[in-house]
Design a protein around this motif. Structure first.
Motif, PDB file in Angstrom:
ATOM      1  N   TYR A  63       0.853  -1.174   0.000  1.00 36.18           N
ATOM      2  CA  TYR A  63       0.000   0.000   0.000  1.00 36.18           C
ATOM      3  C   TYR A  63       0.896   1.233   0.000  1.00 36.18           C
ATOM      4  O   TYR A  63       1.861   1.304   0.773  1.00 36.18           O
ATOM      5  N   ASP A  64       0.595   2.172  -0.883  1.00 38.98           N
ATOM      6  CA  ASP A  64       1.315   3.443  -0.944  1.00 38.98           C
ATOM      7  C   ASP A  64       0.314   4.579  -0.852  1.00 38.98           C
ATOM      8  O   ASP A  64      -0.744   4.543  -1.503  1.00 38.98           O
ATOM      9  N   LEU A  65       0.663   5.589  -0.084  1.00 37.43           N
ATOM     10  CA  LEU A  65      -0.115   6.815   0.002  1.00 37.43           C
ATOM     11  C   LEU A  65       0.783   7.941  -0.465  1.00 37.43           C
ATOM     12  O   LEU A  65       1.887   8.124   0.061  1.00 37.43           O
ATOM     13  N   GLY A  66       0.340   8.667  -1.474  1.00 37.35           N
ATOM     14  CA  GLY A  66       1.109   9.781  -2.004  1.00 37.35           C
ATOM     15  C   GLY A  66       0.346  11.081  -1.855  1.00 37.35           C
ATOM     16  O   GLY A  66      -0.885  11.110  -1.891  1.00 37.35           O
ATOM     17  N   TYR A  67       1.085  12.182  -1.678  1.00 34.58           N
ATOM     18  CA  TYR A  67       0.481  13.501  -1.574  1.00 34.58           C
ATOM     19  C   TYR A  67       1.397  14.488  -2.289  1.00 34.58           C
ATOM     20  O   TYR A  67       2.615  14.445  -2.120  1.00 34.58           O
ATOM     21  N   ALA A  68       0.823  15.354  -3.101  1.00 38.32           N
ATOM     22  CA  ALA A  68       1.608  16.331  -3.848  1.00 38.32           C
ATOM     23  C   ALA A  68       0.953  17.697  -3.763  1.00 38.32           C
ATOM     24  O   ALA A  68      -0.276  17.814  -3.702  1.00 38.32           O
ATOM     25  N   THR A  69       1.773  18.756  -3.749  1.00 42.18           N
ATOM     26  CA  THR A  69       1.282  20.124  -3.868  1.00 42.18           C
ATOM     27  C   THR A  69       1.990  20.767  -5.037  1.00 42.18           C
ATOM     28  O   THR A  69       3.148  20.440  -5.335  1.00 42.18           O
ATOM     29  N   GLU A  70       1.296  21.665  -5.717  1.00 40.87           N
ATOM     30  CA  GLU A  70       1.899  22.347  -6.854  1.00 40.87           C
ATOM     31  C   GLU A  70       1.406  23.778  -6.925  1.00 40.87           C
ATOM     32  O   GLU A  70       0.237  24.067  -6.706  1.00 40.87           O
ATOM     33  N   ASN A  71       2.318  24.680  -7.220  1.00 44.51           N
ATOM     34  CA  ASN A  71       2.019  26.091  -7.427  1.00 44.51           C
ATOM     35  C   ASN A  71       2.688  26.523  -8.719  1.00 44.51           C
ATOM     36  O   ASN A  71       3.806  26.092  -9.025  1.00 44.51           O
ATOM     37  N   ASN A  72       2.011  27.376  -9.479  1.00 43.30           N
ATOM     38  CA  ASN A  72       2.628  27.986 -10.647  1.00 43.30           C
ATOM     39  C   ASN A  72       1.926  29.303 -10.931  1.00 43.30           C
ATOM     40  O   ASN A  72       1.121  29.766 -10.126  1.00 43.30           O
ATOM     41  N   ASP A  73       2.215  29.921 -12.079  1.00 47.08           N
ATOM     42  CA  ASP A  73       1.648  31.231 -12.376  1.00 47.08           C
ATOM     43  C   ASP A  73       0.148  31.188 -12.630  1.00 47.08           C
ATOM     44  O   ASP A  73      -0.509  32.219 -12.622  1.00 47.08           O
ATOM     45  N   VAL A  74      -0.406  30.024 -12.864  1.00 42.15           N
ATOM     46  CA  VAL A  74      -1.826  29.917 -13.168  1.00 42.15           C
ATOM     47  C   VAL A  74      -2.643  29.544 -11.937  1.00 42.15           C
ATOM     48  O   VAL A  74      -3.723  30.063 -11.714  1.00 42.15           O
ATOM     49  N   PHE A  75      -2.146  28.643 -11.134  1.00 39.86           N
ATOM     50  CA  PHE A  75      -2.903  28.251  -9.950  1.00 39.86           C
ATOM     51  C   PHE A  75      -1.971  28.049  -8.766  1.00 39.86           C
ATOM     52  O   PHE A  75      -0.802  27.760  -8.920  1.00 39.86           O
ATOM     53  N   GLU A  76      -2.551  28.243  -7.581  1.00 39.79           N
ATOM     54  CA  GLU A  76      -1.808  28.041  -6.345  1.00 39.79           C
ATOM     55  C   GLU A  76      -2.484  26.950  -5.535  1.00 39.79           C
ATOM     56  O   GLU A  76      -3.693  26.759  -5.606  1.00 39.79           O
ATOM     57  N   ASP A  77      -1.699  26.275  -4.782  1.00 40.43           N
ATOM     58  CA  ASP A  77      -2.193  25.295  -3.813  1.00 40.43           C
ATOM     59  C   ASP A  77      -3.004  24.172  -4.429  1.00 40.43           C
ATOM     60  O   ASP A  77      -3.941  23.677  -3.823  1.00 40.43           O
ATOM     61  N   ALA A  78      -2.657  23.757  -5.630  1.00 41.95           N
ATOM     62  CA  ALA A  78      -3.256  22.535  -6.178  1.00 41.95           C
ATOM     63  C   ALA A  78      -2.614  21.367  -5.447  1.00 41.95           C
ATOM     64  O   ALA A  78      -1.439  21.415  -5.067  1.00 41.95           O
ATOM     65  N   ASN A  79      -3.388  20.324  -5.222  1.00 41.50           N
ATOM     66  CA  ASN A  79      -2.800  19.170  -4.553  1.00 41.50           C
ATOM     67  C   ASN A  79      -3.460  17.901  -5.056  1.00 41.50           C
ATOM     68  O   ASN A  79      -4.570  17.917  -5.569  1.00 41.50           O
ATOM     69  N   GLY A  80      -2.726  16.824  -4.949  1.00 40.10           N
ATOM     70  CA  GLY A  80      -3.219  15.531  -5.374  1.00 40.10           C
ATOM     71  C   GLY A  80      -2.913  14.479  -4.332  1.00 40.10           C
ATOM     72  O   GLY A  80      -1.948  14.597  -3.575  1.00 40.10           O
TER      73      GLY A  80
END
Length: 169
Positions: A63-80
């Motif tokens: 079992y794997d649990l992954g979490y990601a956050t991403e920010n760029n010039d178009v959107f902030e605080d996207a996460n998966g």
């Protein structure tokens, strides 16, 4: 940069259990379109087991649990967030041959602001790397803005769930 490691917490004749972790940090610019296309952090934690049932059959599970956050010039605080479950069995046919069956459940949920347009996503994400799809401890990369996700469902894309059964001999 990437930092990863694993640790066997149980190592017996028939049972092996390991914990693993992975941390990635990335930042980069796309000078062609003058955008900071990505600053992201990804964390993945997992546990895996292997159990020798007898001299012919080995059972595996992880079992794997992954979490990601991403920010760029178009959107902030996207996460998966990803949940990856694998269950398998291996049958030893001979010293050099095995028959393996693996079932994999992969669920990835993406959260990002609702006001993003397709063009903005194509410029900021798809021209370089497309959606992050962690796959079997790696990633699936789709390059180019002609990818169908970028053209048709990009602003509404919120992840995927897949079931896979694989048999190898």
């Amino acid at each position: 940069f990437n930092v990863n490691g694993s640790y066997k917490i149980i190592e017996r004749e028939k049972l092996t259990t390991s914990l693993r972790g992975d941390y990635n940090y990335y930042t980069g610019n796309d000078e062609k379109i003058d955008q900071n296309f990505s600053t992201e952090s990804r964390i993945k934690l997992g546990v895996s087991n292997s159990y020798i049932l007898n001299d012919k059959v080995t059972l595996t599970g992880s079992y794997d649990l992954g979490y990601a956050t991403e920010n760029n010039d178009v959107f902030e605080d996207a996460n998966g967030r990803q949940h990856l479950i694998k269950l398998g069995t291996s049958y030893k046919v001979s010293d050099n041959t095995t028959f393996d069956i693996l079932y994999k459940y992969d669920n990835y949920d993406l959260n990002r602001p609702d006001n993003i347009t397709t063009d903005a996503l194509v410029n900021s994400v798809y021209k370089k790397e497309a959606e992050h799809q962690w796959y079997d401890c790696g990633e699936s990369w789709e390059h180019g803005s002609d990818h169908w996700v970028a053209k048709w469902v990009a602003p509404g894309y919120d992840g995927y769930t897949t079931h896979e059964i694989k048999a190898t001999f």
